[in-house]
Write a protein that holds these residues in place. Structure first.
Motif, PDB file in Angstrom:
ATOM      1  N   MET A   1       0.781  -1.037   0.302  1.00 25.64           N
ATOM      2  CA  MET A   1       0.033  -0.677  -0.507  1.00 25.64           C
ATOM      3  C   MET A   1       1.118   1.141  -0.015  1.00 25.64           C
ATOM      4  SD  MET A   1      -3.014  -1.942   0.221  1.00 25.64           S
ATOM      5  CE  MET A   1      -3.850  -0.332  -0.201  1.00 25.64           C
ATOM      6  N   GLU A   2       0.602   2.174  -0.621  1.00 24.70           N
ATOM      7  CA  GLU A   2       0.860   3.681  -1.069  1.00 24.70           C
ATOM      8  C   GLU A   2       0.307   4.914  -1.538  1.00 24.70           C
ATOM      9  OE1 GLU A   2       4.720   5.261  -3.316  1.00 24.70           O
ATOM     10  OE2 GLU A   2       5.133   3.116  -2.565  1.00 24.70           O
ATOM     11  N   TRP A   3       0.672   5.590  -0.649  1.00 23.32           N
ATOM     12  CA  TRP A   3      -0.418   6.926  -1.214  1.00 23.32           C
ATOM     13  C   TRP A   3       0.202   8.088  -0.399  1.00 23.32           C
ATOM     14  CZ3 TRP A   3      -0.530   9.993   3.079  1.00 23.32           C
ATOM     15  CH2 TRP A   3      -1.235   9.418   4.294  1.00 23.32           C
ATOM     16  N   THR A   4       0.749   9.072  -1.507  1.00 23.48           N
ATOM     17  CA  THR A   4       1.227  10.833  -1.298  1.00 23.48           C
ATOM     18  C   THR A   4       0.514  12.086  -1.093  1.00 23.48           C
ATOM     19  OG1 THR A   4       3.712   9.509  -3.310  1.00 23.48           O
ATOM     20  CG2 THR A   4       3.071  12.793  -2.624  1.00 23.48           C
ATOM     21  N   ASP A   5       0.430  12.263  -0.818  1.00 22.68           N
ATOM     22  CA  ASP A   5      -0.674  13.705  -0.403  1.00 22.68           C
ATOM     23  C   ASP A   5      -0.103  14.537   0.729  1.00 22.68           C
ATOM     24  OD1 ASP A   5      -3.027  14.626   0.114  1.00 22.68           O
ATOM     25  OD2 ASP A   5      -3.532  13.274   1.350  1.00 22.68           O
ATOM     26  N   ASP A   6      -0.210  16.034   0.808  1.00 23.39           N
ATOM     27  CA  ASP A   6       0.153  16.626   1.476  1.00 23.39           C
ATOM     28  C   ASP A   6      -0.499  17.173   3.078  1.00 23.39           C
ATOM     29  OD1 ASP A   6       1.081  18.296  -1.215  1.00 23.39           O
ATOM     30  OD2 ASP A   6      -0.545  19.404  -1.235  1.00 23.39           O
ATOM     31  N   GLY A   7       0.456  17.275   3.493  1.00 27.53           N
ATOM     32  CA  GLY A   7       0.289  17.285   5.121  1.00 27.53           C
ATOM     33  C   GLY A   7       0.596  18.083   5.666  1.00 27.53           C
ATOM     34  N   LEU A  25      -2.784  15.332   9.128  1.00 27.83           N
ATOM     35  CA  LEU A  25      -3.619  15.864   8.742  1.00 27.83           C
ATOM     36  C   LEU A  25      -3.560  15.984   7.448  1.00 27.83           C
ATOM     37  CD1 LEU A  25      -6.795  16.361   8.438  1.00 27.83           C
ATOM     38  CD2 LEU A  25      -6.057  18.566   8.780  1.00 27.83           C
ATOM     39  N   THR A  26      -3.612  15.084   6.512  1.00 27.15           N
ATOM     40  CA  THR A  26      -3.582  14.410   5.328  1.00 27.15           C
ATOM     41  C   THR A  26      -4.643  14.955   4.740  1.00 27.15           C
ATOM     42  OG1 THR A  26      -4.213  12.421   4.602  1.00 27.15           O
ATOM     43  CG2 THR A  26      -2.055  13.255   5.460  1.00 27.15           C
ATOM     44  N   ARG A  27      -4.407  15.889   2.872  1.00 25.69           N
ATOM     45  CA  ARG A  27      -5.956  16.785   2.461  1.00 25.69           C
ATOM     46  C   ARG A  27      -6.782  14.956   2.368  1.00 25.69           C
ATOM     47  NH1 ARG A  27      -8.394  17.680  -2.098  1.00 25.69           N
ATOM     48  NH2 ARG A  27      -9.505  19.879  -1.369  1.00 25.69           N
ATOM     49  N   ASP A  28      -6.142  14.810   1.807  1.00 25.51           N
ATOM     50  CA  ASP A  28      -7.023  13.151   0.974  1.00 25.51           C
ATOM     51  C   ASP A  28      -7.495  12.517   1.792  1.00 25.51           C
ATOM     52  OD1 ASP A  28      -7.484  14.731  -1.183  1.00 25.51           O
ATOM     53  OD2 ASP A  28      -5.695  14.189  -1.839  1.00 25.51           O
ATOM     54  N   LEU A  54       4.338  19.690   5.367  1.00 29.59           N
ATOM     55  CA  LEU A  54       5.285  19.115   4.321  1.00 29.59           C
ATOM     56  C   LEU A  54       4.012  17.883   3.102  1.00 29.59           C
ATOM     57  CD1 LEU A  54       5.517  16.341   8.009  1.00 29.59           C
ATOM     58  CD2 LEU A  54       6.509  18.197   7.310  1.00 29.59           C
ATOM     59  N   ARG A  55       5.309  17.293   2.418  1.00 33.65           N
ATOM     60  CA  ARG A  55       4.783  16.384   1.470  1.00 33.65           C
ATOM     61  C   ARG A  55       4.969  14.840   1.698  1.00 33.65           C
ATOM     62  NH1 ARG A  55       1.439  16.040  -2.383  1.00 33.65           N
ATOM     63  NH2 ARG A  55       1.827  15.300  -4.064  1.00 33.65           N
ATOM     64  N   LEU A  56       4.198  14.256   1.813  1.00 39.46           N
ATOM     65  CA  LEU A  56       3.877  12.489   2.640  1.00 39.46           C
ATOM     66  C   LEU A  56       3.263  11.734   1.526  1.00 39.46           C
ATOM     67  CD1 LEU A  56       2.077  13.499   5.734  1.00 39.46           C
ATOM     68  CD2 LEU A  56       4.450  13.246   5.810  1.00 39.46           C
ATOM     69  N   VAL A  57       4.507  10.795   1.971  1.00 39.09           N
ATOM     70  CA  VAL A  57       4.175   9.265   1.194  1.00 39.09           C
ATOM     71  C   VAL A  57       4.558   8.448   2.106  1.00 39.09           C
ATOM     72  CG1 VAL A  57       5.541   7.679  -0.328  1.00 39.09           C
ATOM     73  CG2 VAL A  57       6.259   9.919  -0.996  1.00 39.09           C
ATOM     74  N   TRP A  58       3.448   7.169   2.457  1.00 43.22           N
ATOM     75  CA  TRP A  58       3.142   6.678   3.059  1.00 43.22           C
ATOM     76  C   TRP A  58       3.103   5.112   2.582  1.00 43.22           C
ATOM     77  CZ3 TRP A  58      -1.056   2.848   3.802  1.00 43.22           C
ATOM     78  CH2 TRP A  58      -1.070   2.242   5.006  1.00 43.22           C
ATOM     79  N   GLY A  67       2.198   1.397   9.118  1.00 45.75           N
ATOM     80  CA  GLY A  67       2.946   2.099   8.094  1.00 45.75           C
ATOM     81  C   GLY A  67       4.004   2.948   8.328  1.00 45.75           C
ATOM     82  N   ASN A  68       4.769   3.573   7.453  1.00 46.81           N
ATOM     83  CA  ASN A  68       5.945   4.062   7.200  1.00 46.81           C
ATOM     84  C   ASN A  68       5.817   5.420   6.455  1.00 46.81           C
ATOM     85  OD1 ASN A  68       8.251   2.577   8.726  1.00 46.81           O
ATOM     86  ND2 ASN A  68       7.280   1.377   7.171  1.00 46.81           N
ATOM     87  N   TYR A  69       6.402   6.808   7.318  1.00 47.24           N
ATOM     88  CA  TYR A  69       6.505   7.759   6.098  1.00 47.24           C
ATOM     89  C   TYR A  69       7.100   8.489   6.053  1.00 47.24           C
ATOM     90  CZ  TYR A  69       1.778  10.118   7.270  1.00 47.24           C
ATOM     91  OH  TYR A  69      -0.014   9.884   7.984  1.00 47.24           O
ATOM     92  N   ALA A  70       7.580   8.377   4.758  1.00 49.95           N
ATOM     93  CA  ALA A  70       8.634   9.096   4.470  1.00 49.95           C
ATOM     94  C   ALA A  70       8.199  11.256   3.934  1.00 49.95           C
ATOM     95  CB  ALA A  70       9.275   8.801   2.356  1.00 49.95           C
ATOM     96  N   VAL A  71       8.604  12.029   4.457  1.00 46.87           N
ATOM     97  CA  VAL A  71       8.947  13.039   4.476  1.00 46.87           C
ATOM     98  C   VAL A  71      10.064  14.017   4.333  1.00 46.87           C
ATOM     99  CG1 VAL A  71       8.343  14.958   6.472  1.00 46.87           C
ATOM    100  CG2 VAL A  71       7.877  12.547   6.946  1.00 46.87           C
ATOM    101  N   GLU A  72       8.482  15.029   2.937  1.00 42.35           N
ATOM    102  CA  GLU A  72       9.414  16.031   3.021  1.00 42.35           C
ATOM    103  C   GLU A  72       9.233  17.347   3.610  1.00 42.35           C
ATOM    104  OE1 GLU A  72       9.926  16.196  -1.774  1.00 42.35           O
ATOM    105  OE2 GLU A  72      10.908  14.450  -1.634  1.00 42.35           O
TER     106      GLU A  72
END
Length: 243
Positions: A1-7, A25-28, A54-58, A67-72
Motif C-alpha cells: 500500500m502506498e500513497w502521496t499527499d499533502d499534510g 492531517l492530510t488532504r485526501d 509536509l509532502r508525505l509518502v505513506w 505504516g511508514n512515512y517518508a517526509v519532505e
C-alpha cells in the motif's frame, strides 16, 4: 500500500530510540498516523513541528498497518508562530482540535483547506483569529453538526441576528431573545456578514464554537476540549488587548 499527499503536522510522539510516530492531517487521507524513522534527529525535529506543511509518502504492507512515512518539508510555519505568542497559541489550539475531533483515516478536504488558510494568515493578527472561528464552524458542519445561523429560529427573520440557542444551534434575533438572552450564546456580527471582527467578537466566536465542539462532538464520547483550545480565549484576550 502506498500513497502521496499533502499534510500538516498535528502531533509527534517518540517511538523507540530514534523514530517518532507522526500524526498529520492530510488532504485526501484525513488524520493519519505513520512511523518516521530517524524522526528524533535534530534536523527532523525542526521539520516535524505542529503547523508545518509536509509532502508525505505513506507505505505499508496492509492498509490497516501503521505504516511508514517518508517526509519532505513543504512549508515551515513554526518560525512565524514562535515570534508571536498569540499566533503560537492559535496554531497549537487548531492542531489540538484537529487531532481530538477528526476521525482517523477519514478524508475531510474542506477542513484541510480551511486549516491551511488559517495557518497561512498567522502573520496577520487582525485576520487569523476570525478565520480560526470560521474554520471551527466549518469543522462542525463537515462532521455533521453544523449550526443554523441564516435566520431566527423563532421569527424567521434574517436581520439583527444576535444570539444562538445552546440547545438547537439556531440563531435568534435580539428582539426575539428578550428576557432569555442571558441563557443564549452571543453570535458575533462577523459570522452573519460583517466585514470586521473586534477582539470581543473573536472571543465570543471562540466561545460559541468551543461550546458546540464540546457538546456535540466530544461530550458524547466522554471527552472535553483539548487544553490548548480551552485556554485560547483567555490567552488571546490578554495578548490582543495589550496591542
Amino acid at each position: 500500500m502506498e500513497w502521496t499527499d499533502d499534510g500538516i503536522v498535528l502531533h509527534v510522539r517518540p517511538y523507540g530510540e530514534s523514530s517518532v510516530i507522526l500524526e498529520a492531517l492530510t488532504r485526501d487521507h484525513g488524520r493519519h498516523l505513520g512511523l518516521v524513522r530517524g524522526g528524533s534527529s535534530k534536523k527532523m525535529r525542526g521539520i516535524l513541528q505542529p503547523g508545518n506543511g509536509l509532502r508525505l509518502v505513506w507505505r505499508a504492507r496492509l492498509q490497516e498497518h501503521l505504516g511508514n512515512y517518508a517526509v519532505e518539508p513543504a512549508r515551515e510555519r513554526v518560525g512565524v508562530a514562535l515570534g508571536d505568542r498569540a499566533a503560537l497559541a492559535g496554531l497549537t489550539a487548531a492542531a489540538s482540535v484537529a487531532s481530538a475531533l477528526l476521525p482517523e483515516r477519514e478524508a475531510h478536504p474542506r477542513v484541510f483547506d480551511g486549516l491551511m488558510i488559517v495557518l497561512e494568515a498567522l502573520e496577520d493578527r487582525e485576520t487569523w483569529p476570525a478565520l480560526l472561528v470560521r474554520w471551527e464552524l466549518g469543522l462542525l458542519e463537515d462532521l455533521g453538526f453544523g449550526l443554523d445561523l441564516q435566520a431566527c429560529a423563532l421569527t424567521g427573520e434574517t436581520e439583527n441576528l444576535a444570539y444562538v440557542s445552546p440547545r438547537s444551534g439556531r440563531a435568534v434575533t435580539a428582539e426575539a431573545a428578550g428576557q432569555y438572552k442571558e441563557r443564549l450564546l452571543v453570535l458575533p456580527p462577523f459570522l452573519t456578514g460583517a466585514m470586521e471582527a473586534s477582539v470581543g467578537d473573536v472571543l465570543a466566536g471562540l466561545r460559541l464554537t468551543g461550546f458546540f465542539l464540546e457538546k456535540r462532538v466530544l461530550a458524547p464520547n466522554d471527552k472535553v476540549l483539548p487544553a490548548p483550545r480551552m485556554s485560547l480565549p483567555d490567552q488571546l484576550e490578554k495578548l490582543m488587548r495589550r496591542t
